[in-house]
Design an enzyme around this catalytic site. Sequence first.
Site, PDB file in Angstrom:
ATOM      1  N   SER A  28      21.309 -35.132 -38.559  1.00  0.00           N
ATOM      2  CA  SER A  28      21.492 -33.709 -38.854  1.00  0.00           C
ATOM      3  C   SER A  28      21.284 -32.859 -37.609  1.00  0.00           C
ATOM      4  CB  SER A  28      20.484 -33.297 -39.924  1.00  0.00           C
ATOM      5  OG  SER A  28      19.190 -33.701 -39.524  1.00  0.00           O
ATOM      6  N   THR A  62      17.769 -29.604 -40.264  1.00  0.00           N
ATOM      7  CA  THR A  62      17.595 -29.047 -38.921  1.00  0.00           C
ATOM      8  C   THR A  62      16.222 -29.351 -38.326  1.00  0.00           C
ATOM      9  OG1 THR A  62      18.966 -27.221 -39.566  1.00  0.00           O
ATOM     10  CG2 THR A  62      17.367 -26.735 -37.851  1.00  0.00           C
ATOM     11  N   THR A  80      20.675 -27.958 -34.731  1.00  0.00           N
ATOM     12  CA  THR A  80      21.214 -28.612 -35.928  1.00  0.00           C
ATOM     13  C   THR A  80      22.680 -28.947 -35.758  1.00  0.00           C
ATOM     14  OG1 THR A  80      21.403 -28.397 -38.337  1.00  0.00           O
ATOM     15  CG2 THR A  80      21.935 -26.445 -37.051  1.00  0.00           C
ATOM     16  N   ARG A  87      32.333 -22.892 -39.167  1.00  0.00           N
ATOM     17  CA  ARG A  87      31.196 -22.310 -39.900  1.00  0.00           C
ATOM     18  C   ARG A  87      29.953 -22.257 -38.992  1.00  0.00           C
ATOM     19  NH1 ARG A  87      25.811 -24.396 -41.341  1.00  0.00           N
ATOM     20  NH2 ARG A  87      25.169 -23.315 -43.212  1.00  0.00           N
ATOM     21  N   GLY A 145      25.880 -21.571 -39.093  1.00  0.00           N
ATOM     22  CA  GLY A 145      24.753 -21.445 -40.017  1.00  0.00           C
ATOM     23  C   GLY A 145      23.737 -20.431 -39.532  1.00  0.00           C
ATOM     24  N   THR A 175      14.750 -23.917 -42.182  1.00  0.00           N
ATOM     25  CA  THR A 175      15.674 -25.022 -42.425  1.00  0.00           C
ATOM     26  C   THR A 175      16.089 -24.981 -43.888  1.00  0.00           C
ATOM     27  OG1 THR A 175      15.967 -27.428 -42.351  1.00  0.00           O
ATOM     28  CG2 THR A 175      13.756 -26.644 -42.829  1.00  0.00           C
ATOM     29  N   GLY A 176      17.317 -25.415 -44.136  1.00  0.00           N
ATOM     30  CA  GLY A 176      17.835 -25.397 -45.494  1.00  0.00           C
ATOM     31  C   GLY A 176      19.235 -24.826 -45.524  1.00  0.00           C
TER      32      GLY A 176
END
Length: 323
Positions: free
Chosen positions: A79, A183, A201, A211, A213, A234-235
């Site tokens: 990741s 991440t 990440t 995209r 984040g 993170t998430g």
Amino acid sequence: MDSVDRRSFIKTVAGAAALAAGDFDARAAESGGPVFLSTWEHGKPANDRAAEVFKSGASLLDAIEKGINVPENDPNVMSVGYGGLPNEEGMVELDAAIMDGTRHRAGAVASLHNIKNPISVARQVLEKTKHTTMAGEGAFRFALRTGFKPEQLLTPESLKRWLEWKAKPERETFWLSASNHDTIGMVGTDGRGHVVSGCSTSGLAWKIPGRVGDSPLVGCGVYADDNVGAASATGDGDLMTNYCTSISIVHYMARGMSPQDACAALLQHVADSDPANRAGFVCVIAISNKGEVGAASMNSKFRLKYALWRDGQSQLLDSVVLY
Ligand code: ASP
């Protein structure tokens, strides 16, 4: 549980977490030594490296950058960096940011391809330009100009996973919904009031190309201010970006909350503004300029394990959970 009860519950669990880390916090207050706090299991070797670099006499920025390089270079961390899962077209696109709490300035890269250490490119943006964020082709060309070597970031394993995903007729895509995360976010202090926040990440696996984040966005994936502290997240970045998570946590701390209460308060705000967010993947970490720490997760389905390095001790701990 009504919201008043929930608030006192949060205070209680936040208090329990603070107690769990209490020994550490008490000793840090005495020793004033460096502290490193990172997300997930891969945060532990990252913290260990950051501590080693810092102890060798390097700056806190160097320590956070070199610490984050560890999961970036590890092909088994799928990741972050090399071996990160690619976008839906099979291209690994990386996001990273690093923020210096003294200068109140960050460097960031978004949608960077073929360079395995985006946190180091972000550091170059911070040190060598007047810009803050560089994206896509421009970020790639900037990396080449500052000495980075282009590399294939797909590993045999990440290629295999992408081919398997592509072959599924009913595969999940981001044209409607979300799935894989993890991440590395890292915050740290030098023990003398200076704080830094870093984040790196490969973003969401199978994301739509282009995209971006939350991780490379100042105020979202990173925020650092020596007057207060630093935070990272993170998430589900598509959810968290809309709440400017890291700056919000630091602002809660500026109003007097501990890092632990500030993390819980931010999550509570996200949940209160839309109850559907209680099921979301939202995890945050924070550190004060005195070395107190906090970590919280929105729910037990996506519970953050976080790594804490303090006084030569390296630990993996479970974060507080709100729902
Ligand atoms: N927050 C990252 C993103 O949305 C993913 C993660 O934390 O795992 O790109």
